[in-house]
Scaffold this motif. Structure first.
Motif, short mmCIF file in Angstrom:
data_model
loop_
_atom_site.label_atom_id
_atom_site.label_comp_id
_atom_site.label_asym_id
_atom_site.label_seq_id
_atom_site.Cartn_x
_atom_site.Cartn_y
_atom_site.Cartn_z
N GLY A 6 0.82 -1.21 0.00
CA GLY A 6 0.00 0.00 0.00
C GLY A 6 0.85 1.26 0.00
O GLY A 6 0.53 2.24 -0.67
N MET A 7 1.94 1.21 0.77
CA MET A 7 2.85 2.37 0.82
C MET A 7 3.46 2.63 -0.56
O MET A 7 3.56 3.77 -1.00
N TYR A 8 3.88 1.55 -1.23
CA TYR A 8 4.46 1.70 -2.57
C TYR A 8 3.44 2.30 -3.55
O TYR A 8 3.76 3.17 -4.34
N LEU A 9 2.19 1.83 -3.45
CA LEU A 9 1.15 2.35 -4.35
C LEU A 9 0.86 3.82 -4.06
O LEU A 9 0.69 4.62 -4.99
N ASP A 10 0.82 4.19 -2.77
CA ASP A 10 0.60 5.60 -2.41
C ASP A 10 1.75 6.47 -2.92
O ASP A 10 1.53 7.58 -3.42
N GLU A 11 2.97 5.95 -2.78
CA GLU A 11 4.14 6.70 -3.24
C GLU A 11 4.09 6.88 -4.77
O GLU A 11 4.40 7.95 -5.29
N ALA A 12 3.67 5.84 -5.48
CA ALA A 12 3.56 5.94 -6.94
C ALA A 12 2.54 7.01 -7.31
O ALA A 12 2.79 7.83 -8.21
N LYS A 13 1.41 7.03 -6.62
CA LYS A 13 0.37 8.03 -6.89
C LYS A 13 0.91 9.43 -6.63
O LYS A 13 0.70 10.34 -7.44
N ASP A 14 1.64 9.61 -5.53
CA ASP A 14 2.23 10.92 -5.23
C ASP A 14 3.20 11.36 -6.32
O ASP A 14 3.18 12.52 -6.75
N MET A 15 4.07 10.44 -6.74
CA MET A 15 5.05 10.79 -7.78
C MET A 15 4.35 11.17 -9.08
O MET A 15 4.76 12.11 -9.77
N MET A 16 3.28 10.45 -9.40
CA MET A 16 2.56 10.74 -10.65
C MET A 16 1.79 12.07 -10.54
O MET A 16 1.74 12.83 -11.51
N ASP A 17 1.24 12.36 -9.35
CA ASP A 17 0.60 13.66 -9.14
C ASP A 17 1.60 14.79 -9.34
O ASP A 17 1.30 15.81 -9.98
N LYS A 18 2.81 14.60 -8.80
CA LYS A 18 3.85 15.63 -8.94
C LYS A 18 4.26 15.80 -10.40
O LYS A 18 4.51 16.92 -10.86
N ALA A 19 4.33 14.70 -11.15
CA ALA A 19 4.68 14.77 -12.57
C ALA A 19 3.64 15.58 -13.33
O ALA A 19 3.97 16.44 -14.16
N ILE A 20 2.36 15.35 -13.03
CA ILE A 20 1.27 16.09 -13.69
C ILE A 20 1.36 17.57 -13.34
O ILE A 20 1.30 18.44 -14.22
N SER A 21 1.51 17.89 -12.05
CA SER A 21 1.52 19.31 -11.67
C SER A 21 2.76 20.02 -12.21
O SER A 21 2.68 21.18 -12.62
N HIS A 22 3.89 19.32 -12.28
CA HIS A 22 5.09 19.93 -12.85
C HIS A 22 4.87 20.20 -14.35
O HIS A 22 5.24 21.28 -14.85
N THR A 23 4.27 19.26 -15.04
CA THR A 23 4.01 19.44 -16.47
C THR A 23 3.07 20.63 -16.69
O THR A 23 3.31 21.46 -17.56
N GLU A 24 2.02 20.71 -15.87
CA GLU A 24 1.09 21.84 -15.99
C GLU A 24 1.81 23.17 -15.75
O GLU A 24 1.57 24.15 -16.45
N HIS A 25 2.70 23.18 -14.75
CA HIS A 25 3.45 24.41 -14.45
C HIS A 25 4.34 24.80 -15.63
O HIS A 25 4.41 25.98 -16.00
N GLU A 26 5.00 23.83 -16.22
CA GLU A 26 5.87 24.12 -17.36
C GLU A 26 5.06 24.61 -18.56
O GLU A 26 5.50 25.48 -19.30
N LEU A 27 3.86 24.05 -18.74
CA LEU A 27 3.03 24.47 -19.87
C LEU A 27 2.49 25.88 -19.69
O LEU A 27 2.22 26.57 -20.68
N ALA A 160 -0.33 -4.68 -11.32
CA ALA A 160 -1.48 -4.34 -12.18
C ALA A 160 -2.07 -3.00 -11.74
O ALA A 160 -2.46 -2.18 -12.58
N SER A 161 -2.12 -2.76 -10.42
CA SER A 161 -2.63 -1.48 -9.91
C SER A 161 -1.73 -0.33 -10.36
O SER A 161 -2.22 0.75 -10.72
N VAL A 162 -0.42 -0.56 -10.33
CA VAL A 162 0.53 0.47 -10.77
C VAL A 162 0.31 0.77 -12.25
O VAL A 162 0.32 1.93 -12.66
N GLN A 163 0.10 -0.27 -13.04
CA GLN A 163 -0.14 -0.06 -14.48
C GLN A 163 -1.45 0.70 -14.70
O GLN A 163 -1.52 1.59 -15.54
N ASP A 164 -2.48 0.38 -13.91
CA ASP A 164 -3.74 1.11 -14.02
C ASP A 164 -3.54 2.59 -13.69
O ASP A 164 -4.07 3.47 -14.37
N LEU A 165 -2.77 2.84 -12.61
CA LEU A 165 -2.47 4.23 -12.24
C LEU A 165 -1.75 4.94 -13.37
O LEU A 165 -2.09 6.08 -13.72
N THR A 166 -0.75 4.25 -13.95
CA THR A 166 0.02 4.84 -15.05
C THR A 166 -0.89 5.17 -16.22
O THR A 166 -0.80 6.26 -16.80
#
Length: 187
Positions: A6-27, A160-166
């Motif tokens: 669960g911790m790994y999945l939460d961390e993956a979600k956090d990293m992906m949220d940061k990637a999205i917000s960074h991309t939005e900031h750059e755009l 599989a959950s990580v792939q769904d998140l991705t």
């Protein structure tokens, strides 16, 4: 083990949220023909020999949709601000009137719009790379858990959950691209 997965999945979600917000900031820095003070984000000026963000030496306002006015807090910064804008890839020509620097935004040509869309595609690709890196890091961590005695089924489900998140975050980033492309190409 379930807790660690669960911790790994939460961390993956956090990293992906940061990637999205960074991309939005750059755009946000890529203008679509409209003047905005945020287009100066990341622009550095030499402030007594030290590279300093422009927003720390001046205030930027947008009196109308086609111009930005930059008023430095120290008059001796006018030339530095003008030089930084001229040397940047903003594609604008600053006007120094002795009190402030004014940037008039020229209307975008079709060619310039296409260049901007290419830049947007580049930023989107960087965002997707960040998403894939987050997926890889998480899957590597899950594989370590497998070696530490976690059940294969639990790890497969987590992968599989990580792939769904991705997939979900990749769809988000694609939607961001479509919206930004439409914004740029709209005359």
């Amino acid at each position: 083990m379930e807790e660690e997965i669960g911790m790994y999945l939460d961390e993956a979600k956090d990293m992906m949220d940061k990637a999205i917000s960074h991309t939005e900031h750059e755009l946000q820095k890529i203008r679509a023909g409209k003047a905005s003070a945020s287009m100066l984000d990341g622009l550095m000026v030499s402030y007594y020999g030290a590279p300093t963000p422009i927003n720390q030496v001046a205030s930027a306002t947008t009196p109308d949709a086609h111009s930005v006015v930059i008023k430095p807090w120290e008059k001796n910064m006018l030339a530095e601000i003008e030089k930084a804008i001229r040397d940047s890839d903003l594609g604008v020509n600053p006007i120094n009137d002795g009190e402030q620097v004014r940037i008039n935004m020229p209307p975008l040509t079709e060619e310039r719009r296409r260049e901007l869309v290419k830049r947007v595609k580049g930023e989107i690709e960087k965002g997707k790379i960040s998403l894939r890196n987050a997926r890889k890091e998480t899957n590597d961590g899950l594989k370590k858990l497998l070696k530490d005695g976690a059940s294969e089924d639990a790890i497969k489900d987590a992968e599989a959950s990580v792939q769904d998140l991705t997939n979900k975050y990749t769809a988000k980033i694609d939607a961001i691209f479509v919206a930004k492309e439409k914004d740029i190409m709209t005359v």
